[in-house]
Design a protein around this motif. Sequence first.
Motif, mmCIF file in Angstrom:
data_model
loop_
_atom_site.group_PDB
_atom_site.id
_atom_site.type_symbol
_atom_site.label_atom_id
_atom_site.label_comp_id
_atom_site.label_asym_id
_atom_site.label_seq_id
_atom_site.Cartn_x
_atom_site.Cartn_y
_atom_site.Cartn_z
ATOM 1 N N UNK A 33 -38.853 36.544 -37.647
ATOM 2 C CA UNK A 33 -40.237 37.001 -37.571
ATOM 3 C C UNK A 33 -40.681 37.697 -38.838
ATOM 4 N N UNK A 34 -39.834 37.750 -39.851
ATOM 5 C CA UNK A 34 -40.194 38.384 -41.119
ATOM 6 C C UNK A 34 -41.102 37.465 -41.907
ATOM 7 N N UNK A 35 -41.914 38.052 -42.730
ATOM 8 C CA UNK A 35 -42.850 37.259 -43.534
ATOM 9 C C UNK A 35 -42.375 37.262 -44.975
ATOM 10 N N UNK A 36 -41.581 36.271 -45.353
ATOM 11 C CA UNK A 36 -41.021 36.191 -46.689
ATOM 12 C C UNK A 36 -42.136 35.954 -47.702
ATOM 13 N N UNK A 37 -42.223 36.823 -48.680
ATOM 14 C CA UNK A 37 -43.186 36.641 -49.750
ATOM 15 C C UNK A 37 -44.596 37.064 -49.401
ATOM 16 N N UNK A 38 -44.838 37.520 -48.162
ATOM 17 C CA UNK A 38 -46.160 37.988 -47.790
ATOM 18 C C UNK A 38 -47.222 36.907 -47.851
ATOM 19 N N UNK A 39 -46.889 35.690 -47.503
ATOM 20 C CA UNK A 39 -47.875 34.606 -47.503
ATOM 21 C C UNK A 39 -48.613 34.584 -46.179
ATOM 22 N N UNK A 40 -49.896 34.417 -46.282
ATOM 23 C CA UNK A 40 -50.771 34.376 -45.122
ATOM 24 C C UNK A 40 -51.674 33.161 -45.246
ATOM 25 N N UNK A 41 -52.168 32.687 -44.120
ATOM 26 C CA UNK A 41 -53.136 31.602 -44.127
ATOM 27 C C UNK A 41 -54.532 32.214 -44.163
ATOM 28 N N UNK A 42 -55.310 31.827 -45.154
ATOM 29 C CA UNK A 42 -56.682 32.301 -45.257
ATOM 30 C C UNK A 42 -57.604 31.388 -44.475
ATOM 31 N N UNK A 131 -53.310 29.035 -48.452
ATOM 32 C CA UNK A 131 -52.371 30.157 -48.445
ATOM 33 C C UNK A 131 -52.814 31.237 -49.408
ATOM 34 N N UNK A 132 -52.566 32.479 -49.025
ATOM 35 C CA UNK A 132 -52.864 33.645 -49.855
ATOM 36 C C UNK A 132 -51.618 34.511 -49.887
ATOM 37 N N UNK A 133 -51.353 35.108 -51.039
ATOM 38 C CA UNK A 133 -50.219 36.017 -51.168
ATOM 39 C C UNK A 133 -50.727 37.451 -51.090
ATOM 40 N N UNK A 134 -50.147 38.210 -50.191
ATOM 41 C CA UNK A 134 -50.537 39.614 -50.080
ATOM 42 C C UNK A 134 -50.213 40.379 -51.358
ATOM 43 N N UNK A 135 -49.179 39.932 -52.075
ATOM 44 C CA UNK A 135 -48.806 40.601 -53.325
ATOM 45 C C UNK A 135 -49.908 40.482 -54.376
ATOM 46 N N UNK A 136 -50.751 39.459 -54.269
ATOM 47 C CA UNK A 136 -51.856 39.273 -55.211
ATOM 48 C C UNK A 136 -53.107 40.038 -54.790
ATOM 49 N N UNK A 152 -56.409 47.520 -33.179
ATOM 50 C CA UNK A 152 -55.175 47.511 -33.972
ATOM 51 C C UNK A 152 -54.869 46.129 -34.535
ATOM 52 N N UNK A 153 -55.273 45.062 -33.851
ATOM 53 C CA UNK A 153 -54.937 43.713 -34.288
ATOM 54 C C UNK A 153 -55.741 43.259 -35.500
ATOM 55 N N UNK A 154 -56.763 43.996 -35.892
ATOM 56 C CA UNK A 154 -57.499 43.628 -37.110
ATOM 57 C C UNK A 154 -57.771 44.856 -37.979
ATOM 58 N N UNK A 155 -56.816 45.774 -38.019
ATOM 59 C CA UNK A 155 -56.989 47.016 -38.745
ATOM 60 C C UNK A 155 -56.669 46.952 -40.227
ATOM 61 N N UNK A 156 -55.921 45.948 -40.668
ATOM 62 C CA UNK A 156 -55.560 45.876 -42.084
ATOM 63 C C UNK A 156 -56.598 45.093 -42.860
ATOM 64 N N UNK A 157 -57.006 45.653 -43.999
ATOM 65 C CA UNK A 157 -57.989 44.986 -44.850
ATOM 66 C C UNK A 157 -57.428 44.895 -46.261
ATOM 67 N N UNK A 158 -57.785 43.808 -46.937
ATOM 68 C CA UNK A 158 -57.320 43.569 -48.298
ATOM 69 C C UNK A 158 -58.475 43.075 -49.150
ATOM 70 N N UNK A 159 -58.391 43.322 -50.455
ATOM 71 C CA UNK A 159 -59.347 42.789 -51.422
ATOM 72 C C UNK A 159 -58.587 41.884 -52.375
ATOM 73 N N UNK A 160 -59.154 40.705 -52.667
ATOM 74 C CA UNK A 160 -58.505 39.806 -53.615
ATOM 75 C C UNK A 160 -59.034 40.060 -55.025
ATOM 76 N N UNK A 161 -58.542 39.306 -55.988
ATOM 77 C CA UNK A 161 -58.907 39.495 -57.395
ATOM 78 C C UNK A 161 -60.390 39.247 -57.646
#
Length: 185
Positions: A33-42, A131-136, A152-161
């Motif tokens: 269940x780990x997310x290797x590389x922090x890849x997510x589907x956008x 695919x999007x990398x959380x590291x980016x 809680x299921x949509x509490x994390x937010x990120x900004x891309x470049x």
Amino acid sequence: MSSPTTPPAPERRSRLRQYQVQLLERMQAAKTGANVGGRELGVLIGDRLCLLDLTQIGEIVPLQPVTPVPLTRDWYQGLANIRGNLTGVIDLARYQGRAADDTAASERRLITFAPGLGFNCALLAGRVLGLRKLADMRAAEVDAADAEGAPAWCGQRFDDAEGRHWTRIDLAQLVREARFLQVGL
């Protein structure tokens, strides 16, 4: 002898080895269940850019005919036959009280939940953005009013470049929400 388009044998072996290592990491991530590389589907859900954990989704399929189910909430679109299985279709934008998706039907996709979640349904996505990398990306600051009202299921937010705002959807938490489990009126 190798042709001009075929890499030399040592380079091919190196690429094959890299591929095997990546495949092994993905298989181990799927088991744990780990997310290797922090890849997510956008994806685009309603008017919001969202990220979905690859270990929580099953497959992406073109929009299938959906049969409405009487006496259900407006966000529960009905049932679709996906590879011989009846799958509940959820409009997550409507579930959140936002406007329904208005993208062209040819661009819409159904994103099924991973079997490990034990919930046979699919989200309606206006578009799959790849695919999007959380590291980016960098974690976005959420103002107190948004943080307080966000589940809680949509509490994390990120900004891309490019400065676009993304919301990370945790499907495992979503399927435990009592309101989500009650599709009937």
